[in-house]
Design an enzyme around this catalytic site. Structure first.
Site, PDB file in Angstrom:
ATOM      1  N   HIS A 249       0.806  -1.217   0.000  1.00 50.63           N
ATOM      2  CA  HIS A 249       0.000   0.000   0.000  1.00 50.63           C
ATOM      3  C   HIS A 249       0.843   1.273   0.000  1.00 50.63           C
ATOM      4  CE1 HIS A 249      -3.811   1.706  -0.202  1.00 50.63           C
ATOM      5  NE2 HIS A 249      -4.343   1.365   0.952  1.00 50.63           N
ATOM      6  N   ARG A 250       2.152   1.154   0.070  1.00 57.05           N
ATOM      7  CA  ARG A 250       2.998   2.338  -0.046  1.00 57.05           C
ATOM      8  C   ARG A 250       2.980   2.885  -1.467  1.00 57.05           C
ATOM      9  NH1 ARG A 250       8.606   0.065   2.222  1.00 57.05           N
ATOM     10  NH2 ARG A 250       7.933  -1.577   0.784  1.00 57.05           N
TER      11      ARG A 250
END
Length: 475
Positions: free
Chosen positions: A446-447
């Protein structure tokens, strides 16, 4: 290089992967006295990535195997010596100390009774140890050896023993810390890295190696002690079970996989999304492709079309094919797809990948997939085949599992789990009918992959598997 060194050649443990520091000797194929030729495989070793066969780079007769099977050896350490001129007669090879060993020096003409001056090991990259004028204490000789040997014509006559050396000056001794040990713990670079990874302060580790060098075993023992101290004591049973437990050392591929999964799980913030899809048309297409002459002899199965569907989804959403560069604080987008396929082997889980999978036709992809799986099952996957992956598929359906939350392979941004295909009631054209249904799960970092991008990729894979003609229209 001396004549003896030229004759007795040593073969050192090579770095067969990308920056690997050690390997375990699984099996020797030669023994002392065997004749070997340049390029002949002499042993099989297991690294943190795969089992690899090592060829010897010169001709000769095996003189010595330095380590037994099952021993883990640091890269750069000599593992076998070969006599390259066996017809030259007897000659004693000069022993070359392993990295980190102390080297004793003495004048060539000094008698055996004379005390040799010791010195601390000089570790590569750490400079010389602090100088000291204190001599190493003599070890007491067995009573049978205390009497001096009879003089010979080649040996000098015994002399009166030299007076005991004066005590070393305090200022010449190395700097000590509060525990009385050397202020700077001695350890090889791989051992220092291991201690850092395990969160162990080398100042607290008791060394067991020669000259006070800290070994890998010392670091592991310290880590186990710390872990034991953290755990709540549990009352042990009155009697331990006999023959009801098995203990297997964690090493090689399994050890590397465990460490990689821990690093990935606690470094990359995972998000997993699921979708259930009717794959009846895809299963029908698989049956038809198995009869296609263009694919005769190739591995044609549902996983092949799942791989093709994922490649189409990546082409439509290329930003999913990326990696997070923590050191440079950059996102690296890749214009090629090295498709990893998770494979369970007796040595543990490995993830070899198909290079440039996005550029392959369906027959080429089928051929590459078949070779990859076959090589993995035989335990012959090379480190090169497991490096450079960009995105991975794990087929949990072969175990009858519907879905899961897969952990991202380190260095990648996403992994797709393909669940079991089962006959289930499904609403099709307004009626409930039995259809072939599966569940897909996509975990992503999710970065760099937000919910929108991850959802689009998963939806596209599902859409292709529901209506496989999109392999043509979307391509």
């Amino acid at each position: 290089m001396t004549a003896v060194e030229q004759r007795f050649r040593e073969f050192k443990m090579p770095d067969v992967g990308e920056g690997l520091t050690e390997a375990e000797i699984l099996k020797w194929f030669v023994a002392p006295g065997d004749t070997v030729t340049d390029g002949q495989v002499v042993c099989e070793v297991e690294t943190a990535k795969a089992a690899v066969e090592l060829p010897i780079p010169f001709d000769g007769v095996v003189h010595e195997l330095r380590f037994d099977e099952g021993t883990t050896v640091d890269v750069g350490t000599a593992i076998i010596s070969v006599d390259t001129d066996p017809g030259a007669g007897e000659a004693a090879p000069q022993a070359v100390p392993a990295a980190g060993e102390a080297v004793a020096e003495a004048p060539a003409a000094a008698p055996e009774s004379e005390e040799k001056e010791g010195r601390q090991a000089n570790l590569v990259g750490y400079g010389a140890a602090p100088a000291s004028t204190k001599r190493r204490p003599r070890k007491p000789l067995p009573s049978a050896q205390r009497s001096a040997p009879a003089p010979s014509a080649a040996a000098p006559a015994p002399q009166a023993p030299a007076p005991a050396p004066a005590p070393a000056r305090p200022e010449a001794a190395p700097e000590l810390n509060g525990s009385g040990r050397s202020a700077r713990p001695l350890a090889k670079p791989p051992v220092r890295k291991l201690a850092k990874d395990l969160g162990i302060d080398l100042e607290t580790v008791t060394p067991s190696g020669a000259d006070g060098i800290i070994t890998r075993e010392d670091v592991h023992a310290a880590a186990e002690a710390v872990q034991a101290a953290r755990e709540t004591p549990v009352a042990a049973p009155a009697t331990a079970p006999q023959g009801r437990e098995r203990r297997v050392p964690v090493k090689g591929v399994r050890k590397a996989t465990a460490q990689a999964m821990v690093n990935s799980a606690f470094t990359a913030p995972h998000v997993t999304e699921f979708v259930t899809v009717d794959v009846t048309r895809t299963m029908k297409l698989v049956s038809e492709l198995k009869q296609d002459p263009e694919l005769a002899g190739l591995r044609v199965n549902p996983l092949l079309l799942v791989a093709k569907a994922l490649l189409v989804a990546i082409r439509r959403n290329p930003d999913i094919n990326a990696t997070w560069d923590e050191g440079n604080q950059e996102i690296v987008y890749k214009d090629y797809v090295n498709l990893g396929i998770a494979a369970a082997t007796p040595r543990g889980l490995i993830v070899p990948n198909i290079k440039d999978a996005d550029a392959k036709t369906l027959p080429e992809l089928a051929s590459a997939l078949g070779e990859l799986v076959g090589t993995a099952r035989e335990g012959r996957t090379s480190p090169a085949e497991m490096s450079g992956g960009t995105i991975t598929i794990t087929n949990v359906g072969v175990f009858g599992i519907d879905a899961g939350t897969p952990i991202i392979n380190p260095g990648e941004s996403a992994i797709l789990a393909f669940g079991a295909v089962k006959l289930q009631p499904w609403v099709h054209k307004g009626e409930v009918k039995p259809r072939q249904v599966t569940t897909l799960a996509l975990s992503f970092d999710h970065r760099l992959v937000d919910g929108e991008l991850g959802s689009k990729v998963l939806a596209d894979v599902a859409a292709v598997l529901e209506r496989p003609k999109r392999l043509i229209t979307w391509a």
